[in-house]
Design a protein around this motif. Structure first.
Motif, mmCIF file in Angstrom:
data_model
loop_
_atom_site.group_PDB
_atom_site.id
_atom_site.type_symbol
_atom_site.label_atom_id
_atom_site.label_comp_id
_atom_site.label_asym_id
_atom_site.label_seq_id
_atom_site.Cartn_x
_atom_site.Cartn_y
_atom_site.Cartn_z
ATOM 1 N N SER A 58 0.903 -1.174 0.017
ATOM 2 C CA SER A 58 0.111 0.006 0.206
ATOM 3 C C SER A 58 0.834 1.045 0.415
ATOM 4 N N VAL A 59 0.537 2.541 -0.345
ATOM 5 C CA VAL A 59 0.937 3.548 -0.127
ATOM 6 C C VAL A 59 -0.150 4.484 0.088
ATOM 7 N N ALA A 60 0.684 5.616 1.142
ATOM 8 C CA ALA A 60 0.178 6.258 1.900
ATOM 9 C C ALA A 60 1.023 7.949 1.947
ATOM 10 N N ILE A 61 -0.331 8.951 1.199
ATOM 11 C CA ILE A 61 0.755 9.719 0.629
ATOM 12 C C ILE A 61 -0.225 11.174 2.078
ATOM 13 N N TYR A 62 0.293 12.125 3.598
ATOM 14 C CA TYR A 62 0.242 12.382 4.593
ATOM 15 C C TYR A 62 -0.789 11.744 5.279
ATOM 16 N N GLY A 63 -0.289 9.957 4.828
ATOM 17 C CA GLY A 63 -1.262 8.904 5.795
ATOM 18 C C GLY A 63 -2.228 8.645 4.554
ATOM 19 N N LYS A 64 -2.802 9.210 4.272
ATOM 20 C CA LYS A 64 -4.071 8.715 3.788
ATOM 21 C C LYS A 64 -3.685 8.102 2.148
ATOM 22 N N PRO A 65 -4.981 7.863 1.580
ATOM 23 C CA PRO A 65 -4.257 6.108 0.239
ATOM 24 C C PRO A 65 -4.601 7.692 -0.595
ATOM 25 N N TYR A 66 -3.768 7.552 -1.838
ATOM 26 C CA TYR A 66 -3.967 8.772 -3.110
ATOM 27 C C TYR A 66 -4.866 9.331 -3.214
ATOM 28 N N VAL A 67 -5.966 8.209 -4.008
ATOM 29 C CA VAL A 67 -7.243 8.645 -4.505
ATOM 30 C C VAL A 67 -7.876 9.649 -3.442
ATOM 31 N N LYS A 68 -7.969 10.050 -1.992
ATOM 32 C CA LYS A 68 -8.743 10.513 -1.590
ATOM 33 C C LYS A 68 -7.062 11.845 -1.711
ATOM 34 N N GLN A 69 -5.766 11.843 -1.552
ATOM 35 C CA GLN A 69 -4.923 12.700 -1.563
ATOM 36 C C GLN A 69 -4.645 14.021 -3.166
ATOM 37 N N ARG A 70 -5.529 13.230 -4.167
ATOM 38 C CA ARG A 70 -4.922 13.720 -5.572
ATOM 39 C C ARG A 70 -4.869 15.569 -5.176
ATOM 40 N N ASP A 71 -5.352 16.102 -4.811
ATOM 41 C CA ASP A 71 -5.202 17.693 -4.657
ATOM 42 C C ASP A 71 -3.890 17.771 -4.565
ATOM 43 N N LYS A 72 -2.904 16.967 -3.951
ATOM 44 C CA LYS A 72 -1.759 17.557 -2.983
ATOM 45 C C LYS A 72 -1.185 17.074 -3.668
ATOM 46 N N VAL A 73 -0.749 16.289 -5.466
ATOM 47 C CA VAL A 73 0.187 15.288 -5.848
ATOM 48 C C VAL A 73 0.268 16.102 -6.909
ATOM 49 N N ALA A 74 1.490 16.105 -7.739
ATOM 50 C CA ALA A 74 1.546 16.634 -8.909
ATOM 51 C C ALA A 74 2.826 16.001 -9.606
ATOM 52 N N TYR A 75 2.430 15.539 -10.799
ATOM 53 C CA TYR A 75 2.568 14.657 -11.997
ATOM 54 C C TYR A 75 3.487 14.755 -13.126
ATOM 55 N N VAL A 76 4.743 14.541 -13.632
ATOM 56 C CA VAL A 76 5.227 14.907 -14.917
ATOM 57 C C VAL A 76 6.018 13.693 -15.873
ATOM 58 N N PRO A 77 5.478 13.185 -16.896
ATOM 59 C CA PRO A 77 6.004 11.685 -17.249
ATOM 60 C C PRO A 77 6.872 12.362 -17.943
ATOM 61 N N GLN A 78 6.950 11.113 -17.991
ATOM 62 C CA GLN A 78 8.545 10.852 -19.605
ATOM 63 C C GLN A 78 7.695 11.740 -20.630
ATOM 64 N N LYS A 79 8.688 12.686 -21.315
ATOM 65 C CA LYS A 79 8.178 13.423 -21.900
ATOM 66 C C LYS A 79 8.407 12.589 -23.031
ATOM 67 N N GLY A 80 8.654 11.626 -22.743
ATOM 68 C CA GLY A 80 8.198 10.364 -24.349
ATOM 69 C C GLY A 80 7.136 9.841 -24.481
ATOM 70 N N SER A 81 6.490 10.148 -23.593
ATOM 71 C CA SER A 81 5.062 9.226 -23.050
ATOM 72 C C SER A 81 3.874 9.451 -23.899
ATOM 73 N N VAL A 82 3.947 11.213 -23.951
ATOM 74 C CA VAL A 82 2.794 11.465 -25.228
ATOM 75 C C VAL A 82 3.507 11.916 -26.501
ATOM 76 N N ASP A 83 2.408 12.370 -27.539
ATOM 77 C CA ASP A 83 2.728 11.932 -28.620
ATOM 78 C C ASP A 83 2.546 13.703 -28.865
ATOM 79 N N TRP A 84 3.820 14.582 -29.022
ATOM 80 C CA TRP A 84 3.544 16.007 -29.355
ATOM 81 C C TRP A 84 3.557 15.971 -30.549
ATOM 82 N N ASP A 85 2.404 15.202 -31.553
ATOM 83 C CA ASP A 85 1.861 15.848 -32.969
ATOM 84 C C ASP A 85 0.117 16.428 -31.892
ATOM 85 N N PHE A 86 0.112 16.004 -31.043
ATOM 86 C CA PHE A 86 -1.214 16.006 -30.845
ATOM 87 C C PHE A 86 -1.674 17.255 -31.053
#
Lengths: 385, 245
Positions: free
Chosen positions: B62-90
């Motif tokens: 399991s994973v806890a973000i400030y003591g609670k599961p991620y789904v309850k803490q989404r607003d506290k977390v930002a994510y930068v995926p790998q640049k290559g994971s998206v289609d830049w021709d979008f």
């Protein structure tokens, strides 16, 4: 309303309804899945028909859409085993389902209006005669109602979930992290695509519905870099081709659905060739210009590096930079036209503008900083990435 | 001084087709660190981030973000995926991509408005990309695309930032610009967790580090644990890196 107008309306609404999910299928690189869905809804239609005994029953659409979803699920299940790739999985699933439908028709439905020809090619010509009658009042062709309701559903889906569809198409990871389940959106889109395919199927058949989904989106993709515009353009292309195709068919006295697809194909070809920035001709033109501009820059750098008149003679330049005469002349002309050099008595000199340009370009090459050349981008293709 | 735990990972195991990619990971990341996750290719670095964010389902743990599961803490977390994971021709613009960072706070169906646009423009300015706001994303260089991704994370205004190889394929100028922004985030009390490849820069950029190779090897302050012993355990060869402190 006249049958003529009815047919055009059905074709146009069908095209609009297909174009919208088509945009997302193209952007998700899932164009092939529309082909798969359009074929594998057949067993759904046949089974629905056996249960309801009514070709116009809405249950037929629900059964068929369901078999469309089954296709998507099966493709994903096979793909997930890691033993075959996605395109192979698609190629395995839809012929299997389609053949079940074909066998079911041959076995049981010989006496009804449900034959393989109609399934493959559609029956727009007869669509105006199957009318929705309530208490003796005529509410127009049933086909028009079916496809119009589908279009409304598709539009509502798009308007409600536009931002979710966009983010999950562009960046699955972010979409998931933000709480917009890509799985739910994927199946939502697949459901809409399936329902649209079934509804359009009656009018244009299993093969041509694929063209209506993919061709307008593929053409629009070449014309714009804005998702909204791409959606609007796709719908316009679809509707235009539907109406254009109708008149083309009348002129040729040929199949309407075949003509619509032909018009779609011609439209795509024209845009593929002539689109302003992504079209084939524009790309070739740009490559040619870039080649020239690289030459120009080489030439200017040479002038910048060499002060002695001997090095700056027109004839010498041709030998020295090892260009053939035509190329050397075209580069000289380009440089002169842009006021970057002056030619005086066969001696070439850099103007102030030429000097500035060369220095900026050098600076750019060394630092690779885009800001330095912002103002040069309008004049030169070279720096447009 | 004992600070709060921002991210706690407990007995996390992830497998692709029954082949374990992460095995029984226990990890505590304190609030306010700028931490690198290092390890060889295939060590499961990206997978660790993705399973913390619920993008990949773990088979155990399991994973806890400030003591609670991620789904309850989404607003506290930002994510930068790998640049290559998206289609830049979008078909979209730099500004529009940054605006996607605001979607999380909007929830389903609601569209971004003037407020979201203003925040996105501010984030673009912060990463030095305001001049490119209307540029189609395929017309941007690799470094600029990475800055756009960073701006998109900034606009989320989170407490914890996860970044998957933000320095991949960017030039030195952009790398410095990005690391400065990450250091600013830490100064503002944010927790920043970065999948990182360049071992040479670890001591210079980060104050914490996690060594990972399918199993968790070590986590702690760079000055305490970034040494030949842990590098050797992680990379499997006798790794001699001059650690400057």
């Amino acid at each position: 309303m006249s049958p003529m107008l009815d047919i055009q309306l059905i074709a146009a609404v069908t095209a609009a309804a297909c174009a919208i999910p088509g945009v997302f299928l193209v952007l998700r690189k899932m164009a092939l899945i529309s082909d798969a869905i359009s074929h594998s809804i057949l067993p759904g239609i046949v089974i629905g028909f056996f249960i309801t005994h009514d070709l116009a029953s809405p249950w037929l659409i629900i059964f068929a859409a369901f078999s469309g979803i089954i296709t998507v699920v099966l493709v994903e299940l096979i793909q997930k085993t890691g033993l075959v790739k996605e395109d192979t999985a698609i190629g395995l699933v839809f012929p299997a389902l389609f053949s079940i439908g074909v066998i079911l028709i041959a076995q049981n439905a010989n006496d009804v209006h449900l034959d393989v020809d109609a399934v493959l090619l559609g029956d727009l010509v007869y669509a105006p005669f199957d009318r929705l009658m309530i208490d003796g009042a005529d509410f127009g062709p049933k086909g028009l109602w079916t496809i119009s309701i589908t279009l409304v559903i598709t539009l509502l889906f798009l308007l409600a979930f536009y931002k979710e569809l966009k983010v999950s198409t562009f960046d699955v990871g972010l979409s998931s992290a933000l709480g917009f389940s890509p799985v739910i959106l994927h199946y939502g889109l697949m459901s809409v695509a399936s329902v649209t395919t079934v509804a359009a199927f009656d009018a244009v058949g299993a093969i041509l519905v694929v063209a209506m989904m993919i061709a307008p989106a593929a053409a629009a993709y070449l014309l714009t870099t804005d998702l909204r515009k791409m959606l609007v353009l796709s719908v316009l292309f679809g509707v235009g081709s539907a109406i254009g195709g109708y008149w083309f068919a009348r002129w040729l006295d040929a199949s309407i659905s075949g003509s619509i697809t032909t018009v779609l194909g011609i439209l795509f070809l024209l845009i593929y060739l002539f689109a302003p920035s992504k079209g084939l001709i524009a790309v070739l033109f740009r490559q040619n210009r870039q080649r020239k501009e690289v030459s120009l820059l080489t030439f200017l750098l040479h002038l910048n590096n060499h002060d002695s008149e001997n090095e700056r003679r027109v004839a010498h330049l041709q030998e020295h930079i090892n260009w053939r005469k035509v190329r050397a002349n075209s580069v000289l002309q380009l440089a002169e036209k842009n006021n970057m050099i002056t030619i005086d008595n066969q001696i070439v000199s850099l103007t102030d503008k030429g000097l500035e340009f060369t220095e900026k370009a050098l600076d750019y090459i060394i630092t690779n900083k885009d800001e330095k050349i912002e103002d040069m981008k309008d004049d030169f293709f070279l720096f447009r990435g | 001084m004992e600070s709060k735990i921002a991210v706690a990972v407990d007995d996390l195991t992830v497998a692709y087709n029954y082949k374990p990619v992460l095995w029984d990971i226990d990890l505590s990341i304190p609030e306010g660190v700028l931490m690198a996750i290092v390890g060889p290719n295939g060590a499961g670095k990206s997978t660790l981030i993705k399973s913390i964010l619920g993008i990949i389902d773990p088979i155990a743990g399991s994973v806890a973000i400030y003591g609670k599961p991620y789904v309850k803490q989404r607003d506290k977390v930002a994510y930068v995926p790998q640049k290559g994971s998206v289609d830049w021709d979008f078909p979209t613009t730099a500004l529009d991509v940054v605006m996607m960072g605001t979607y999380g706070s909007l929830g389903w169906i609601k569209r971004p408005g003037a407020k979201e646009k203003k925040r996105s423009l501010e984030a673009l300015e912060k990463v030095g990309m305001l001049a490119f706001k209307n540029r189609q994303i395929s017309q941007l260089s690799g470094g600029q695309q990475q800055r756009i991704f960073l701006a998109r994370a900034l606009v989320q205004n989170a407490a914890i930032y996860f970044m998957d190889e933000p320095f991949q394929g960017v030039d030195a100028t952009t790398e410095i610009a990005i690391i400065n922004i990450l250091k600013e985030l830490r100064k503002a009390g944010k927790t920043v967790i970065v999948v990182h490849h360049d071992l040479q820069t670890v001591p210079e950029y980060f104050d914490w580090v996690t060594f990972l190779n399918v199993k968790h090897i070590a986590t702690g302050p760079v000055k305490d644990i970034f040494n030949d012993d842990n590098l050797t355990k992680t990379y499997g060869i006798n790794y001699k890196v001059a650690v400057q402190q």
